[in-house]
Design an enzyme around this catalytic site. Structure first.
Site, PDB file in Angstrom:
ATOM      1  N   GLU A   1       0.599  -2.944  -2.999  1.00 24.52           N
ATOM      2  CA  GLU A   1       0.211  -1.631  -3.533  1.00 24.52           C
ATOM      3  C   GLU A   1      -0.833  -1.775  -4.636  1.00 24.52           C
ATOM      4  OE1 GLU A   1       0.149   1.437  -3.437  1.00 24.52           O
ATOM      5  OE2 GLU A   1       1.792   2.249  -2.240  1.00 24.52           O
TER       6      GLU A   1
ATOM      7  N   ASN B   1       3.141   9.879  -5.083  1.00 24.69           N
ATOM      8  CA  ASN B   1       2.081   9.054  -4.519  1.00 24.69           C
ATOM      9  C   ASN B   1       0.741   9.787  -4.579  1.00 24.69           C
ATOM     10  OD1 ASN B   1       1.981   6.391  -3.376  1.00 24.69           O
ATOM     11  ND2 ASN B   1       3.759   6.929  -2.134  1.00 24.69           N
TER      12      ASN B   1
ATOM     13  N   ASP C   1       0.462   8.151   1.663  1.00 25.71           N
ATOM     14  CA  ASP C   1       0.767   7.161   0.625  1.00 25.71           C
ATOM     15  C   ASP C   1      -0.367   7.154  -0.398  1.00 25.71           C
ATOM     16  OD1 ASP C   1       1.774   4.814  -0.755  1.00 25.71           O
ATOM     17  OD2 ASP C   1       2.842   4.303   1.072  1.00 25.71           O
TER      18      ASP C   1
END
Length: 304
Positions: free
Chosen positions: A19, A150, A200
């Site tokens: 991430e 997100n 996301d």
């Protein structure tokens, strides 16, 4: 986007939850985290040299400080990372409604505030996540009632703020009117609800188009400033997590991904799950702001 995109493997790995890719122009390197693996990684583009730092807390979002150091939203707060020792020092912590909560996605605004939000681990509980604006002095709750916070990104002119909830029960991207000077969010509205995957992590290109990773959709998707899908790029993994622009001219889209959530058969079918890709799509990003202490510009607390 013009022409067929070129996709290459920047880092061949098995991150559990890769991430927060962050381009560091000063060192011509990409930083990112493995949330599930509790690690911070940096890879130098020219040499290919990879450095990994084990952490004792789950990292979420990354930002560059004015001095070039790394600030991490992790656990229930913001930390300064000390590259020389690999240690973290707490800057500020928030009070979460449940002990099994951690910071997830984040973004730095043009005034230098580091925005990030909490989510429950695992994300099956009622919506108790909160999105905060941190000015270096204190963190103010700005949006509540989130499940899996997100998709944080800000338009090039600083006037539109984006936020998503990637929980399967929500799967929505919102846009807000944003006042950089005061830090206030207003006029929350639905910007886009994906037809593929879940929204996301995200970034915005120099033309103001919003790019998000469609986790479980196997692609990154480009939306115009009105929220219409204008392009998508299929990727060799089903669970991409976040795109970010980088490279010398900010024309490379680095995309992190996760291997968590895939069984042995799926992992055998997706050998690049958990890797970082480099996508050349004929578009460019813009230089992202750095974190700086701005307590005089902290917004007032807001609700959902």
């Amino acid at each position: 986007m013009t022409g067929a995109p070129k996709i290459s493997v920047f880092h061949d790995g098995r991150d559990r939850v890769g991430e927060s890719p962050l381009w560091d122009a000063g060192s011509a390197s990409l930083w990112w985290v493995d949330i599930g693996g509790m690690a911070l990684r940096r890879k130098h583009v020219a040499s290919g040299r990879l450095t990994s730092f084990g952490l004792d807390i789950m990292p979420g979002a990354l930002a560059l400080d004015e001095d070039g150091s790394i600030i991490i939203a992790a656990g229930a707060g913001w930390y300064r990372f000390h590259a020389g020792t690999g240690a973290l020092s707490l800057i500020v912590e928030v009070t979460a409604p449940h002990p099994d909560m951690r910071m997830n996605d984040g973004v730095v605004d043009p005034a230098g505030r580091f925005w990030a939000g909490t989510m429950h681990m695992p994300p099956e509980r009622e919506p108790m996540g909160t999105f905060y604006a941190f000015d270096g002095d204190k963190a103010v709750a700005m949006v509540d009632g989130l499940r899996t916070q997100n998709g944080c990104a800000i338009s090039p002119d600083g006037k539109t703020f984006y936020l998503s909830d990637s929980h399967p029960a929500v799967r929505t991207i919102w846009a807000f009117d944003f006042d950089v000077d005061t830090g206030e969010l207003a006029n929350r509205r639905v910007f886009h609800k994906p037809s593929r995957g879940r929204p996301d992590g995200a970034c915005v290109d120099a033309d103001g188009c919003y790019w998000f990773a469609a986790v479980d959709g196997g692609c990154i998707i480009q939306l115009d400033p009105d929220g219409n899908e204008v392009a998508s790029i299929d990727l060799p993994m089903s669970r991409p997590t976040k795109p970010a622009f980088g490279g010398d001219d900010l024309s490379t889209i680095f995309v992190t991904s996760m291997s968590a959530g895939l069984d042995a058969t799926q992992l055998a079918y997706e050998p690049l799950a958990g890797s970082v890709l480099a996508v050349e799509a004929g578009v460019r990003g813009f230089a992202q702001p750095r974190f700086r202490r701005t307590p005089a510009r902290q917004p007032a607390a807001a609700g959902s």
